[in-house]
Motif scaffolding. Structure first.
Motif, PDB file in Angstrom:
ATOM      1  N   SER A  32      -1.900   6.274   7.604  1.00  0.00           N
ATOM      2  CA  SER A  32      -1.325   7.489   7.187  1.00  0.00           C
ATOM      3  C   SER A  32      -2.211   8.536   7.524  1.00  0.00           C
ATOM      4  O   SER A  32      -1.725   9.840   7.582  1.00  0.00           O
ATOM      5  CB  SER A  32      -0.972   7.676   5.903  1.00  0.00           C
ATOM      6  N   GLY A  33      -3.473   8.401   7.887  1.00  0.00           N
ATOM      7  CA  GLY A  33      -4.410   9.276   8.736  1.00  0.00           C
ATOM      8  C   GLY A  33      -4.918   9.933   7.136  1.00  0.00           C
ATOM      9  O   GLY A  33      -5.061   9.809   6.069  1.00  0.00           O
ATOM     10  N   GLY A  34      -5.238  11.338   7.356  1.00  0.00           N
ATOM     11  CA  GLY A  34      -5.900  12.106   6.180  1.00  0.00           C
ATOM     12  C   GLY A  34      -6.976  11.985   6.111  1.00  0.00           C
ATOM     13  O   GLY A  34      -7.986  11.248   6.715  1.00  0.00           O
ATOM     14  N   ILE A  35      -7.427  11.923   4.711  1.00  0.00           N
ATOM     15  CA  ILE A  35      -8.560  11.650   4.019  1.00  0.00           C
ATOM     16  C   ILE A  35      -8.577  10.268   3.286  1.00  0.00           C
ATOM     17  O   ILE A  35      -7.669   9.717   2.595  1.00  0.00           O
ATOM     18  CB  ILE A  35      -9.117  12.898   2.913  1.00  0.00           C
ATOM     19  N   ALA A  36      -9.796   9.217   3.428  1.00  0.00           N
ATOM     20  CA  ALA A  36     -10.047   8.131   2.707  1.00  0.00           C
ATOM     21  C   ALA A  36     -11.267   8.183   2.284  1.00  0.00           C
ATOM     22  O   ALA A  36     -12.016   8.923   2.236  1.00  0.00           O
ATOM     23  CB  ALA A  36     -10.059   7.043   3.986  1.00  0.00           C
ATOM     24  N   ALA A  37     -11.320   6.954   0.918  1.00  0.00           N
ATOM     25  CA  ALA A  37     -12.435   6.889   0.193  1.00  0.00           C
ATOM     26  C   ALA A  37     -12.921   5.550   0.422  1.00  0.00           C
ATOM     27  O   ALA A  37     -12.037   4.726   0.301  1.00  0.00           O
ATOM     28  CB  ALA A  37     -12.415   7.718  -1.146  1.00  0.00           C
ATOM     29  N   LEU A  38     -14.159   5.132  -0.077  1.00  0.00           N
ATOM     30  CA  LEU A  38     -14.596   3.984  -0.117  1.00  0.00           C
ATOM     31  C   LEU A  38     -15.499   3.691  -1.432  1.00  0.00           C
ATOM     32  O   LEU A  38     -16.443   4.295  -1.864  1.00  0.00           O
ATOM     33  CB  LEU A  38     -15.476   3.729   0.936  1.00  0.00           C
ATOM     34  N   GLY A  39     -14.937   2.616  -2.257  1.00  0.00           N
ATOM     35  CA  GLY A  39     -15.673   2.455  -3.440  1.00  0.00           C
ATOM     36  C   GLY A  39     -16.306   0.967  -3.269  1.00  0.00           C
ATOM     37  O   GLY A  39     -15.801   0.098  -2.607  1.00  0.00           O
ATOM     38  N   TYR A  40     -17.348   0.752  -4.064  1.00  0.00           N
ATOM     39  CA  TYR A  40     -17.876  -0.575  -4.278  1.00  0.00           C
ATOM     40  C   TYR A  40     -18.665  -0.722  -5.622  1.00  0.00           C
ATOM     41  O   TYR A  40     -19.113   0.187  -6.348  1.00  0.00           O
ATOM     42  CB  TYR A  40     -19.076  -0.493  -3.069  1.00  0.00           C
ATOM     43  N   ALA A  41     -18.493  -1.974  -6.116  1.00  0.00           N
ATOM     44  CA  ALA A  41     -19.332  -2.430  -7.119  1.00  0.00           C
ATOM     45  C   ALA A  41     -19.622  -4.113  -7.106  1.00  0.00           C
ATOM     46  O   ALA A  41     -18.617  -4.540  -6.419  1.00  0.00           O
ATOM     47  CB  ALA A  41     -18.445  -2.164  -8.491  1.00  0.00           C
ATOM     48  N   ALA A  42     -20.615  -4.262  -7.850  1.00  0.00           N
ATOM     49  CA  ALA A  42     -20.881  -5.851  -8.005  1.00  0.00           C
ATOM     50  C   ALA A  42     -21.272  -6.246  -9.148  1.00  0.00           C
ATOM     51  O   ALA A  42     -21.697  -5.511  -9.956  1.00  0.00           O
ATOM     52  CB  ALA A  42     -21.924  -5.940  -6.653  1.00  0.00           C
ATOM     53  N   ALA A  43     -21.316  -7.603  -9.377  1.00  0.00           N
ATOM     54  CA  ALA A  43     -21.671  -8.380 -10.503  1.00  0.00           C
ATOM     55  C   ALA A  43     -22.036  -9.576 -10.551  1.00  0.00           C
ATOM     56  O   ALA A  43     -21.855 -10.352  -9.396  1.00  0.00           O
ATOM     57  CB  ALA A  43     -20.784  -8.073 -11.650  1.00  0.00           C
ATOM     58  N   GLU A  44     -22.966 -10.300 -11.360  1.00  0.00           N
ATOM     59  CA  GLU A  44     -23.132 -11.657 -11.391  1.00  0.00           C
ATOM     60  C   GLU A  44     -21.995 -12.419 -11.315  1.00  0.00           C
ATOM     61  O   GLU A  44     -21.112 -12.212 -12.032  1.00  0.00           O
ATOM     62  CB  GLU A  44     -24.341 -11.931 -12.407  1.00  0.00           C
ATOM     63  N   ALA A  45     -22.028 -13.536 -10.689  1.00  0.00           N
ATOM     64  CA  ALA A  45     -21.020 -14.511 -10.594  1.00  0.00           C
ATOM     65  C   ALA A  45     -21.132 -15.766 -11.269  1.00  0.00           C
ATOM     66  O   ALA A  45     -22.420 -16.094 -11.064  1.00  0.00           O
ATOM     67  CB  ALA A  45     -20.515 -14.766  -9.086  1.00  0.00           C
ATOM     68  N   ALA A  46     -20.315 -16.209 -12.053  1.00  0.00           N
ATOM     69  CA  ALA A  46     -20.534 -17.700 -12.530  1.00  0.00           C
ATOM     70  C   ALA A  46     -20.144 -18.569 -11.480  1.00  0.00           C
ATOM     71  O   ALA A  46     -19.323 -18.125 -10.439  1.00  0.00           O
ATOM     72  CB  ALA A  46     -19.532 -17.833 -13.650  1.00  0.00           C
ATOM     73  N   PRO A  47     -20.760 -20.002 -11.446  1.00  0.00           N
ATOM     74  CA  PRO A  47     -20.419 -20.803 -10.363  1.00  0.00           C
ATOM     75  C   PRO A  47     -19.028 -21.161 -10.092  1.00  0.00           C
ATOM     76  O   PRO A  47     -18.543 -21.278  -9.000  1.00  0.00           O
ATOM     77  CB  PRO A  47     -21.315 -21.970 -10.779  1.00  0.00           C
ATOM     78  N   ALA A  53     -16.726  -6.069  -5.256  1.00  0.00           N
ATOM     79  CA  ALA A  53     -15.463  -5.377  -4.736  1.00  0.00           C
ATOM     80  C   ALA A  53     -15.613  -3.952  -3.830  1.00  0.00           C
ATOM     81  O   ALA A  53     -16.486  -3.315  -3.984  1.00  0.00           O
ATOM     82  CB  ALA A  53     -14.605  -5.212  -6.028  1.00  0.00           C
ATOM     83  N   VAL A  54     -15.223  -4.290  -2.642  1.00  0.00           N
ATOM     84  CA  VAL A  54     -15.097  -3.158  -1.823  1.00  0.00           C
ATOM     85  C   VAL A  54     -13.548  -2.576  -1.783  1.00  0.00           C
ATOM     86  O   VAL A  54     -12.622  -3.328  -1.530  1.00  0.00           O
ATOM     87  CB  VAL A  54     -15.487  -3.368  -0.408  1.00  0.00           C
ATOM     88  N   VAL A  55     -13.308  -1.399  -2.012  1.00  0.00           N
ATOM     89  CA  VAL A  55     -11.976  -0.761  -2.013  1.00  0.00           C
ATOM     90  C   VAL A  55     -11.789   0.227  -1.123  1.00  0.00           C
ATOM     91  O   VAL A  55     -12.417   1.234  -1.317  1.00  0.00           O
ATOM     92  CB  VAL A  55     -11.611  -0.304  -3.231  1.00  0.00           C
ATOM     93  N   LEU A  56     -10.992   0.309  -0.093  1.00  0.00           N
ATOM     94  CA  LEU A  56     -10.689   1.556   0.873  1.00  0.00           C
ATOM     95  C   LEU A  56      -9.568   2.006   0.332  1.00  0.00           C
ATOM     96  O   LEU A  56      -8.449   1.259   0.204  1.00  0.00           O
ATOM     97  CB  LEU A  56     -10.800   0.762   2.326  1.00  0.00           C
ATOM     98  N   LEU A  57      -9.644   3.135   0.163  1.00  0.00           N
ATOM     99  CA  LEU A  57      -8.256   3.873  -0.364  1.00  0.00           C
ATOM    100  C   LEU A  57      -8.069   4.913   0.873  1.00  0.00           C
ATOM    101  O   LEU A  57      -8.761   5.824   1.283  1.00  0.00           O
ATOM    102  CB  LEU A  57      -8.719   4.912  -1.663  1.00  0.00           C
ATOM    103  N   GLY A  58      -6.735   5.019   1.307  1.00  0.00           N
ATOM    104  CA  GLY A  58      -6.123   5.716   2.579  1.00  0.00           C
ATOM    105  C   GLY A  58      -5.137   6.840   1.878  1.00  0.00           C
ATOM    106  O   GLY A  58      -4.400   6.671   0.995  1.00  0.00           O
ATOM    107  N   GLY A  59      -5.313   7.945   2.515  1.00  0.00           N
ATOM    108  CA  GLY A  59      -4.423   8.872   2.126  1.00  0.00           C
ATOM    109  C   GLY A  59      -4.669   9.683   0.422  1.00  0.00           C
ATOM    110  O   GLY A  59      -3.853   9.312  -0.163  1.00  0.00           O
ATOM    111  N   VAL A  60      -5.835  10.008   0.449  1.00  0.00           N
ATOM    112  CA  VAL A  60      -6.190  10.625  -1.009  1.00  0.00           C
ATOM    113  C   VAL A  60      -6.313  12.031  -1.089  1.00  0.00           C
ATOM    114  O   VAL A  60      -7.125  12.548  -2.091  1.00  0.00           O
ATOM    115  CB  VAL A  60      -7.711   9.760  -1.527  1.00  0.00           C
ATOM    116  N   GLU A  61      -5.703  12.676  -0.282  1.00  0.00           N
ATOM    117  CA  GLU A  61      -5.792  14.190  -0.146  1.00  0.00           C
ATOM    118  C   GLU A  61      -5.507  14.747  -1.383  1.00  0.00           C
ATOM    119  O   GLU A  61      -5.826  16.011  -1.609  1.00  0.00           O
ATOM    120  CB  GLU A  61      -5.094  14.869   0.964  1.00  0.00           C
ATOM    121  N   ARG A  62      -4.626  14.225  -2.374  1.00  0.00           N
ATOM    122  CA  ARG A  62      -4.211  14.662  -3.608  1.00  0.00           C
ATOM    123  C   ARG A  62      -5.366  14.842  -4.664  1.00  0.00           C
ATOM    124  O   ARG A  62      -4.924  15.279  -5.687  1.00  0.00           O
ATOM    125  CB  ARG A  62      -2.871  14.157  -3.828  1.00  0.00           C
TER     126      ARG A  62
END
Ligand code: GDP
Length: 361
Positions: free
Chosen positions: A219-234, A312-321
């Protein structure tokens, strides 16, 4: 996603170097090449890839001193030299080009949108921007430059991923001292996103491919990128809540553009050991992203990595609002109005693409 990076200006060059380093360090191989472009010779010196010094005829290698119109002008005149450097680097395998720049200065602010426009004209692959917004307490020249560049860059590129310099700043830390830390945070987010689209088929249950990144940014416009991490259980079954809470953190506290959660589309990538990634957790996290963004176009996939952590990496597209973006645009418009000393135009811009900010090109 096999990518070529072009860093324009000082911040663009430094961030590009960090992206190249991260990709090398992790052994991903998604960054297939990098080029640095600048009007300031000194800022090109430390870049470990090919560089192009432009505008020698105008500024003699001294930089444009925060004049983004001059930055745009120089790039218009010298586009051909920059494109010549890229020849042979944009091979059949390249799936996208990223033009990387700080939007508050001169060379990157003015030059990046011009270069994006020319690249989009010449090449078939998507041309994305990775742009850095100045922090709140940077001077009004930076705010105006960034406001005008943002508007033009978002129009010329296929999408513009924004990084707010205030997003990753630790309390009490000076902005300049924090640049390297900010660049590392951005490199991790962008590096994982690009590498996720490179995963060997059949390794994970539902791996991401480059077309999902492209569709999320469609959709173009503005995008944002989020990230967070944590220890994992097996065991995957023990990680359901971890995946959901990590995803939530990536969007709510780990985003390159804080508070930008109202989106047209999203891509959720869960990175970790395939045995530790719970399908149920990924599905719940995807649902949460749908609710939070208000988008029905939420894609999801895994990024198999051998690690004791889950990310978790989250790409958000179309965040101009987003409110954050609005408040930046207001800041930039007000700074421009007061530069023009036009007291009667007190109504700040209501839209990110507002006409209150002059186009750069
Ligand atoms: P240019 O060389 O004329 O394009 O100007 P700069 O690249 O120095 O742009 C200045 C803007 O970029 C300001 O808003 C700075 O806060 C920001 N900036 C400069 N260097 C860095 C950096 O290494 N990282 C980040 N995140 N921002 C930077």
């Amino acid at each position: 996603m096999k990518t070529l990076l072009i860093g324009v200006g000082q911040a663009g060059g430094k961030l590009t170097r960090e992206l190249v380093d991260y990709d090398n360090r992790m052994g991903f191989g998604a960054v297939r090449g990098a080029v640095g472009v600048n009007t300031a010779a000194a800022d090109l010196r430390d870049l470990p890839f090919e560089t192009v010094l432009v505008g020698r005829d105008r500024v003699n290698g001294q930089g444009v001193g925060g004049d983004s119109e001059l930055g745009a002008d120089v790039m218009e005149t010298h586009t051909r030299e920059v494109l010549a450097t890229l020849e042979g680097r944009i091979t059949a395998g390249i799936e996208s080009i990223f033009v990387v720049a700080g939007l508050g200065g001169g060379t990157g602010s003015g030059g990046a949108p011009v270069l994006a426009r020319e690249l989009a004209r010449v090449y078939d692959v998507p041309v994305y921007g990775l742009g850095i917004l100045p922090g709140r307490d940077e001077g009004s020249m930076y705010q105006v430059n960034a406001g005008r560049s943002l508007k033009t860059f978002a129009r010329e590129a296929d999408a513009l991923v924004l990084v707010d310099n205030d997003a990753f700043r630790s309390v009490g830390e000076s902005l300049t001292g924090g640049f390297d830390a900010i660049n590392r945070e951005v490199a991790k987010r962008a590096g994982l996103l690009l590498a996720a689209g490179e995963t060997v088929e059949g390794v994970g249950e539902s791996v991401v491919d480059s077309s999902e990144i492209i569709n999320t940014l469609r959709s173009g416009g503005i995008a944002a990128l989020g990230y967070a991490a944590a220890e994992a259980a097996p065991e995957a079954g023990e990680n359901i809540n971890t995946v959901v809470s990590t995803t939530r953190q990536a969007v709510l506290t780990g985003s390159s553009l804080p508070d930008a959660t109202d989106a047209d589309a999203a891509l959720l990538i869960v990175a970790g050991d395939p045995d530790a990634v719970p399908r149920k957790g990924v599905e719940r996290a995807r649902k949460w992203v749908e609710e939070e963004t208000g988008s029905l176009q939420v894609r999801g996939g895994d990024f198999p990595l051998s690690s004791g952590r889950l990310a978790a990496v989250v790409l958000l597209g179309g965040v101009e609002r987003s409110e954050r973006l609005q408040s930046f645009i207001d800041r930039a418009s007000e700074a421009q109005q007061s530069e023009k000393s036009d007291e009667s135009a007190a109504d700040p811009a209501a839209e990110w693409a507002s006409d209150d900010l002059d186009d750069l090109v």
